[in-house]
Design an enzyme around this catalytic site. Structure first.
Site, short mmCIF file in Angstrom:
data_model
loop_
_atom_site.label_atom_id
_atom_site.label_comp_id
_atom_site.label_asym_id
_atom_site.label_seq_id
_atom_site.Cartn_x
_atom_site.Cartn_y
_atom_site.Cartn_z
N GLU A 178 91.10 -28.41 91.61
CA GLU A 178 91.31 -26.92 90.83
C GLU A 178 92.40 -27.34 89.44
O GLU A 178 92.96 -28.93 89.87
CB GLU A 178 91.96 -25.96 91.29
CG GLU A 178 93.68 -26.21 92.19
CD GLU A 178 93.85 -26.91 91.86
OE1 GLU A 178 94.85 -26.53 90.84
OE2 GLU A 178 94.17 -27.34 92.11
N GLU A 322 93.67 -31.14 91.98
CA GLU A 322 92.75 -31.74 91.32
C GLU A 322 91.46 -31.75 92.55
O GLU A 322 90.45 -32.61 92.21
CB GLU A 322 92.65 -32.71 90.50
CG GLU A 322 93.81 -32.92 89.29
CD GLU A 322 93.60 -34.23 88.04
OE1 GLU A 322 93.13 -35.15 88.32
OE2 GLU A 322 94.61 -33.83 87.07
#
Length: 357
Positions: A178, A322
Protein backbone atom coordinates in the site's frame (compact mmCIF):
# COMPACT_ATOMS: atom_id res chain seq x y z
CA UNK A 1 -33.30 4.42 3.91
CA UNK A 2 -30.21 6.62 4.13
CA UNK A 3 -26.88 5.42 2.82
CA UNK A 4 -25.42 5.34 6.34
CA UNK A 5 -28.13 2.86 7.32
CA UNK A 6 -27.59 0.67 4.28
CA UNK A 7 -27.45 -3.04 5.16
CA UNK A 8 -24.48 -5.12 4.07
CA UNK A 9 -26.57 -7.52 2.00
CA UNK A 10 -25.02 -6.14 -1.19
CA UNK A 11 -21.58 -7.45 -0.22
CA UNK A 12 -20.92 -10.59 -2.25
CA UNK A 13 -18.04 -12.58 -0.77
CA UNK A 14 -16.34 -15.19 -2.96
CA UNK A 15 -16.54 -18.77 -1.69
CA UNK A 16 -13.38 -19.76 0.18
CA UNK A 17 -12.62 -23.35 1.10
CA UNK A 18 -10.54 -24.07 4.20
CA UNK A 19 -7.28 -25.84 3.38
CA UNK A 20 -7.66 -28.46 6.13
CA UNK A 21 -7.13 -31.95 4.64
CA UNK A 22 -6.04 -34.63 7.09
CA UNK A 23 -4.78 -37.27 4.64
CA UNK A 24 -2.88 -34.71 2.53
CA UNK A 25 -1.39 -33.10 5.64
CA UNK A 26 -0.18 -36.52 6.78
CA UNK A 27 1.43 -37.20 3.38
CA UNK A 28 3.10 -33.82 3.37
CA UNK A 29 4.39 -34.22 6.90
CA UNK A 30 5.73 -37.69 6.10
CA UNK A 31 7.52 -36.32 3.06
CA UNK A 32 8.98 -33.42 5.09
CA UNK A 33 10.05 -35.67 7.95
CA UNK A 34 11.84 -38.14 5.67
CA UNK A 35 14.06 -35.62 3.90
CA UNK A 36 17.79 -36.02 4.60
CA UNK A 37 17.80 -33.95 7.80
CA UNK A 38 16.95 -34.38 11.46
CA UNK A 39 13.26 -34.06 12.29
CA UNK A 40 12.22 -30.40 12.33
CA UNK A 41 15.70 -29.19 11.41
CA UNK A 42 14.41 -26.71 8.82
CA UNK A 43 12.19 -25.14 11.46
CA UNK A 44 9.64 -22.64 10.24
CA UNK A 45 10.43 -23.52 6.63
CA UNK A 46 8.83 -26.91 7.23
CA UNK A 47 5.64 -25.31 8.55
CA UNK A 48 5.57 -23.08 5.48
CA UNK A 49 6.04 -26.03 3.11
CA UNK A 50 3.10 -27.79 4.77
CA UNK A 51 0.93 -24.68 4.38
CA UNK A 52 1.88 -24.26 0.72
CA UNK A 53 1.10 -27.90 -0.01
CA UNK A 54 -2.31 -27.62 1.62
CA UNK A 55 -3.05 -24.44 -0.35
CA UNK A 56 -2.16 -26.17 -3.61
CA UNK A 57 -3.72 -29.53 -2.63
CA UNK A 58 -0.52 -31.29 -3.62
CA UNK A 59 2.68 -32.69 -2.15
CA UNK A 60 4.58 -30.99 -4.98
CA UNK A 61 4.45 -27.19 -4.87
CA UNK A 62 4.60 -25.08 -8.04
CA UNK A 63 4.83 -21.28 -7.73
CA UNK A 64 4.45 -19.31 -10.93
CA UNK A 65 3.83 -15.83 -12.34
CA UNK A 66 3.97 -13.97 -8.99
CA UNK A 67 2.13 -10.65 -8.81
CA UNK A 68 2.76 -7.55 -6.69
CA UNK A 69 -0.22 -5.21 -6.21
CA UNK A 70 0.15 -1.85 -4.44
CA UNK A 71 -3.08 -0.09 -3.45
CA UNK A 72 -2.80 3.69 -3.04
CA UNK A 73 -5.23 6.10 -1.39
CA UNK A 74 -5.41 9.28 0.67
CA UNK A 75 -6.96 9.89 4.07
CA UNK A 76 -8.93 12.86 5.34
CA UNK A 77 -7.46 12.40 8.81
CA UNK A 78 -4.14 13.65 7.41
CA UNK A 79 -5.57 17.13 8.01
CA UNK A 80 -5.18 16.46 11.75
CA UNK A 81 -1.38 16.35 11.49
CA UNK A 82 -0.98 12.63 12.24
CA UNK A 83 1.81 12.16 9.67
CA UNK A 84 5.29 13.65 9.42
CA UNK A 85 4.75 14.02 5.66
CA UNK A 86 2.17 16.09 3.75
CA UNK A 87 -0.65 14.36 1.90
CA UNK A 88 0.87 15.39 -1.44
CA UNK A 89 3.51 12.68 -0.92
CA UNK A 90 0.95 9.98 -1.79
CA UNK A 91 0.56 11.09 -5.39
CA UNK A 92 4.28 11.85 -5.62
CA UNK A 93 5.17 8.34 -4.48
CA UNK A 94 2.67 6.79 -6.87
CA UNK A 95 4.43 8.68 -9.66
CA UNK A 96 7.76 7.40 -8.35
CA UNK A 97 6.47 3.81 -8.43
CA UNK A 98 5.17 4.21 -11.97
CA UNK A 99 8.56 5.61 -12.97
CA UNK A 100 10.24 2.54 -11.45
CA UNK A 101 12.11 4.36 -8.69
CA UNK A 102 10.54 3.14 -5.44
CA UNK A 103 11.87 0.39 -3.18
CA UNK A 104 9.06 -1.90 -4.26
CA UNK A 105 10.11 -1.49 -7.90
CA UNK A 106 13.64 -2.55 -7.01
CA UNK A 107 12.49 -5.66 -5.16
CA UNK A 108 9.86 -6.55 -7.77
CA UNK A 109 12.51 -6.44 -10.50
CA UNK A 110 14.93 -8.43 -8.34
CA UNK A 111 12.47 -11.22 -7.63
CA UNK A 112 10.55 -11.32 -10.91
CA UNK A 113 7.20 -9.99 -9.72
CA UNK A 114 4.87 -8.18 -12.11
CA UNK A 115 3.91 -4.88 -10.44
CA UNK A 116 0.56 -3.12 -10.62
CA UNK A 117 -0.36 0.08 -8.77
CA UNK A 118 -4.05 0.57 -8.02
CA UNK A 119 -5.54 4.03 -7.51
CA UNK A 120 -8.03 3.14 -4.80
CA UNK A 121 -8.65 6.73 -3.74
CA UNK A 122 -5.73 9.08 -4.31
CA UNK A 123 -6.72 12.74 -3.82
CA UNK A 124 -5.64 13.73 -7.34
CA UNK A 125 -6.36 12.79 -10.93
CA UNK A 126 -3.60 10.47 -12.06
CA UNK A 127 -2.51 10.28 -15.71
CA UNK A 128 -2.97 6.96 -17.48
CA UNK A 129 -0.06 4.52 -17.23
CA UNK A 130 0.29 0.85 -18.27
CA UNK A 131 1.00 -0.19 -14.66
CA UNK A 132 -1.78 1.91 -13.11
CA UNK A 133 -5.26 0.54 -12.53
CA UNK A 134 -7.83 3.32 -12.04
CA UNK A 135 -10.25 2.07 -9.38
CA UNK A 136 -10.72 5.35 -7.49
CA UNK A 137 -13.67 5.28 -5.08
CA UNK A 138 -13.32 8.97 -4.16
CA UNK A 139 -10.65 11.66 -3.76
CA UNK A 140 -9.52 10.24 -0.46
CA UNK A 141 -11.63 9.40 2.57
CA UNK A 142 -13.34 11.99 4.75
CA UNK A 143 -11.76 13.20 7.99
CA UNK A 144 -12.91 10.46 10.34
CA UNK A 145 -12.52 12.76 13.32
CA UNK A 146 -15.53 14.66 11.99
CA UNK A 147 -17.58 12.07 10.09
CA UNK A 148 -17.32 8.49 8.80
CA UNK A 149 -14.31 7.92 6.58
CA UNK A 150 -16.57 6.52 3.88
CA UNK A 151 -20.14 5.37 3.39
CA UNK A 152 -21.09 1.70 3.72
CA UNK A 153 -21.69 1.69 -0.03
CA UNK A 154 -18.16 2.97 -0.67
CA UNK A 155 -16.71 0.35 1.67
CA UNK A 156 -18.48 -2.39 -0.25
CA UNK A 157 -17.44 -0.87 -3.59
CA UNK A 158 -13.82 -0.91 -2.45
CA UNK A 159 -14.03 -4.54 -1.32
CA UNK A 160 -15.58 -5.58 -4.62
CA UNK A 161 -13.01 -3.55 -6.60
CA UNK A 162 -10.20 -5.40 -4.84
CA UNK A 163 -11.79 -8.72 -5.74
CA UNK A 164 -12.03 -7.68 -9.40
CA UNK A 165 -8.36 -6.63 -9.47
CA UNK A 166 -7.23 -10.11 -8.43
CA UNK A 167 -9.64 -11.86 -10.79
CA UNK A 168 -7.82 -10.26 -13.72
CA UNK A 169 -4.33 -11.32 -12.61
CA UNK A 170 -2.44 -14.41 -13.75
CA UNK A 171 -0.36 -16.63 -11.51
CA UNK A 172 -0.87 -18.42 -8.21
CA UNK A 173 1.04 -16.07 -5.89
CA UNK A 174 0.04 -12.50 -5.10
CA UNK A 175 1.71 -10.03 -2.74
CA UNK A 176 -0.03 -6.93 -1.45
CA UNK A 177 1.28 -3.53 -0.42
CA UNK A 178 0.00 0.00 0.00
CA UNK A 179 0.82 3.67 -0.26
CA UNK A 180 -1.12 6.35 1.59
CA UNK A 181 0.07 9.16 3.82
CA UNK A 182 -1.53 8.88 7.29
CA UNK A 183 -2.72 5.31 6.76
CA UNK A 184 -1.21 4.01 10.00
CA UNK A 185 -3.96 5.99 11.75
CA UNK A 186 -6.96 4.14 10.30
CA UNK A 187 -4.99 0.91 10.60
CA UNK A 188 -4.44 1.50 14.33
CA UNK A 189 -8.09 2.41 14.81
CA UNK A 190 -9.28 -0.74 13.04
CA UNK A 191 -6.90 -2.83 15.11
CA UNK A 192 -8.30 -1.33 18.31
CA UNK A 193 -11.90 -1.76 17.26
CA UNK A 194 -11.61 -5.29 15.84
CA UNK A 195 -9.32 -6.81 18.49
CA UNK A 196 -9.86 -4.76 21.64
CA UNK A 197 -6.24 -3.63 21.73
CA UNK A 198 -5.40 -0.49 23.71
CA UNK A 199 -5.01 2.60 21.55
CA UNK A 200 -1.68 3.51 23.16
CA UNK A 201 -0.30 0.07 22.27
CA UNK A 202 -1.68 0.08 18.73
CA UNK A 203 -0.45 3.55 17.72
CA UNK A 204 3.07 3.91 16.35
CA UNK A 205 5.29 6.56 14.82
CA UNK A 206 4.30 5.83 11.22
CA UNK A 207 6.51 7.91 8.94
CA UNK A 208 8.78 8.88 11.83
CA UNK A 209 6.95 11.03 14.38
CA UNK A 210 8.87 12.35 17.37
CA UNK A 211 7.60 11.85 20.94
CA UNK A 212 5.46 14.98 21.00
CA UNK A 213 3.97 14.22 17.61
CA UNK A 214 3.20 10.65 18.68
CA UNK A 215 1.30 11.90 21.74
CA UNK A 216 -0.63 14.31 19.53
CA UNK A 217 -1.46 11.47 17.13
CA UNK A 218 -2.75 9.34 19.99
CA UNK A 219 -4.97 12.21 21.14
CA UNK A 220 -6.40 12.61 17.62
CA UNK A 221 -7.13 8.89 17.38
CA UNK A 222 -8.75 8.85 20.81
CA UNK A 223 -11.03 11.64 19.62
CA UNK A 224 -11.85 9.63 16.51
CA UNK A 225 -12.86 6.59 18.54
CA UNK A 226 -15.19 8.74 20.64
CA UNK A 227 -16.72 10.09 17.43
CA UNK A 228 -17.53 6.51 16.30
CA UNK A 229 -18.68 4.46 19.32
CA UNK A 230 -18.20 0.71 19.22
CA UNK A 231 -21.18 -1.57 18.80
CA UNK A 232 -21.69 -4.63 21.01
CA UNK A 233 -20.40 -6.89 18.22
CA UNK A 234 -18.11 -4.96 15.84
CA UNK A 235 -18.95 -5.50 12.19
CA UNK A 236 -15.93 -5.42 9.87
CA UNK A 237 -17.66 -3.58 7.03
CA UNK A 238 -19.22 -1.02 9.36
CA UNK A 239 -15.87 -0.41 11.04
CA UNK A 240 -14.19 -0.08 7.63
CA UNK A 241 -16.72 2.56 6.66
CA UNK A 242 -16.31 4.51 9.90
CA UNK A 243 -12.55 4.24 10.36
CA UNK A 244 -10.84 2.71 7.38
CA UNK A 245 -9.14 3.67 4.15
CA UNK A 246 -9.98 2.82 0.58
CA UNK A 247 -6.66 1.01 0.09
CA UNK A 248 -7.24 -1.09 3.22
CA UNK A 249 -10.75 -2.07 2.11
CA UNK A 250 -9.65 -2.80 -1.45
CA UNK A 251 -6.70 -4.86 -0.24
CA UNK A 252 -9.00 -6.88 2.04
CA UNK A 253 -11.26 -7.66 -0.92
CA UNK A 254 -8.25 -8.64 -3.00
CA UNK A 255 -7.08 -11.04 -0.29
CA UNK A 256 -10.50 -12.66 -0.12
CA UNK A 257 -10.54 -13.18 -3.89
CA UNK A 258 -7.00 -14.56 -3.91
CA UNK A 259 -7.93 -17.04 -1.19
CA UNK A 260 -11.02 -18.09 -3.11
CA UNK A 261 -8.76 -18.88 -6.08
CA UNK A 262 -6.37 -20.84 -3.83
CA UNK A 263 -3.51 -18.45 -4.47
CA UNK A 264 -0.69 -17.97 -2.00
CA UNK A 265 -1.27 -14.58 -0.35
CA UNK A 266 1.90 -12.76 0.76
CA UNK A 267 0.98 -10.30 3.51
CA UNK A 268 3.30 -7.34 4.06
CA UNK A 269 3.41 -5.19 7.19
CA UNK A 270 1.04 -3.32 9.49
CA UNK A 271 -1.37 -1.82 6.95
CA UNK A 272 -1.57 -5.00 4.88
CA UNK A 273 -1.88 -6.93 8.13
CA UNK A 274 -4.93 -4.90 9.11
CA UNK A 275 -6.44 -5.59 5.68
CA UNK A 276 -5.78 -9.28 6.36
CA UNK A 277 -7.53 -8.90 9.73
CA UNK A 278 -10.58 -7.41 8.00
CA UNK A 279 -10.57 -10.23 5.44
CA UNK A 280 -10.26 -12.80 8.20
CA UNK A 281 -13.20 -11.25 10.03
CA UNK A 282 -15.31 -11.50 6.89
CA UNK A 283 -14.16 -15.08 6.07
CA UNK A 284 -12.05 -16.77 8.78
CA UNK A 285 -10.85 -19.50 6.40
CA UNK A 286 -9.09 -16.87 4.27
CA UNK A 287 -6.23 -16.88 6.78
CA UNK A 288 -5.29 -20.39 5.65
CA UNK A 289 -3.91 -18.85 2.45
CA UNK A 290 -1.96 -16.02 4.08
CA UNK A 291 1.80 -16.07 4.56
CA UNK A 292 2.73 -13.33 7.04
CA UNK A 293 6.05 -12.18 5.68
CA UNK A 294 7.53 -9.94 8.36
CA UNK A 295 6.95 -8.17 11.65
CA UNK A 296 7.28 -4.42 11.18
CA UNK A 297 8.58 -1.81 13.58
CA UNK A 298 5.03 -0.53 14.14
CA UNK A 299 4.00 -1.68 17.64
CA UNK A 300 0.48 -2.44 16.51
CA UNK A 301 1.77 -5.02 14.06
CA UNK A 302 3.10 -7.22 16.86
CA UNK A 303 -0.32 -7.09 18.54
CA UNK A 304 -2.07 -7.91 15.28
CA UNK A 305 0.11 -10.93 14.54
CA UNK A 306 -0.36 -12.21 18.08
CA UNK A 307 -4.12 -11.81 17.76
CA UNK A 308 -4.14 -13.85 14.54
CA UNK A 309 -1.72 -16.43 15.95
CA UNK A 310 0.57 -15.72 12.99
CA UNK A 311 4.33 -16.21 13.05
CA UNK A 312 6.08 -13.95 10.52
CA UNK A 313 9.02 -15.10 8.44
CA UNK A 314 11.23 -12.05 9.01
CA UNK A 315 11.82 -9.32 11.56
CA UNK A 316 13.94 -6.55 10.05
CA UNK A 317 12.46 -3.43 11.72
CA UNK A 318 10.88 -2.44 8.41
CA UNK A 319 8.30 0.35 8.36
CA UNK A 320 8.17 1.36 4.71
CA UNK A 321 5.10 -0.48 3.48
CA UNK A 322 4.62 -0.71 -0.30
CA UNK A 323 4.81 -4.51 -0.03
CA UNK A 324 8.57 -4.44 0.47
CA UNK A 325 8.58 -6.93 3.35
CA UNK A 326 6.49 -9.39 1.35
CA UNK A 327 9.01 -9.47 -1.47
CA UNK A 328 12.00 -9.70 0.87
CA UNK A 329 10.45 -12.89 2.27
CA UNK A 330 9.84 -14.38 -1.19
CA UNK A 331 13.13 -16.37 -1.33
CA UNK A 332 12.05 -18.17 1.84
CA UNK A 333 8.74 -19.11 0.24
CA UNK A 334 10.61 -20.41 -2.80
CA UNK A 335 13.00 -22.36 -0.58
CA UNK A 336 10.12 -24.04 1.23
CA UNK A 337 8.69 -25.19 -2.09
CA UNK A 338 12.04 -26.30 -3.49
CA UNK A 339 13.24 -28.34 -0.53
CA UNK A 340 9.96 -30.26 -0.54
CA UNK A 341 10.32 -31.02 -4.25
CA UNK A 342 14.07 -31.36 -4.74
CA UNK A 343 15.66 -32.50 -1.48
CA UNK A 344 16.44 -36.20 -1.31
CA UNK A 345 14.74 -38.52 1.12
CA UNK A 346 16.71 -40.87 3.36
CA UNK A 347 15.57 -43.76 1.19
CA UNK A 348 16.43 -42.19 -2.19
CA UNK A 349 19.82 -40.96 -0.96
CA UNK A 350 20.75 -44.19 0.81
CA UNK A 351 21.26 -42.29 4.07
CA UNK A 352 20.42 -43.85 7.41
CA UNK A 353 17.67 -42.05 9.27
CA UNK A 354 17.01 -41.65 12.96
CA UNK A 355 15.12 -44.94 13.10
CA UNK A 356 18.30 -46.77 12.10
CA UNK A 357 20.24 -45.10 14.88
Amino acid sequence: MTDSALPHSRLQLPPIEPTADGPLAARLQHKIDHKTKPLGALGQLETLALQLGLIQRSDTIALHTPQMVVFAADHGIAAEGVSAYPQAVTVQMVANMLAGGAAINVFARQHGFALQVVDAGVAAELPAHPQLLARKIAMGTQNLCLEPAMTPTQAQEALHAGMAVVQALPGNVVAFGEMGIANTSPAALLLVRLTGARLEDATGRGTGLNDAQLLAKQAVLARALLRHPASAAPDAVAELAALGGFEIAMMAGAMLQAASERRVVLVDGFIAGVAALVAQRLAPQAQDYMVFCHRSAEPGHRLLLAHLGARPLLELDLRLGEGTGALLAWPLVQSAARFLHEMASFESAGVSGQDAA
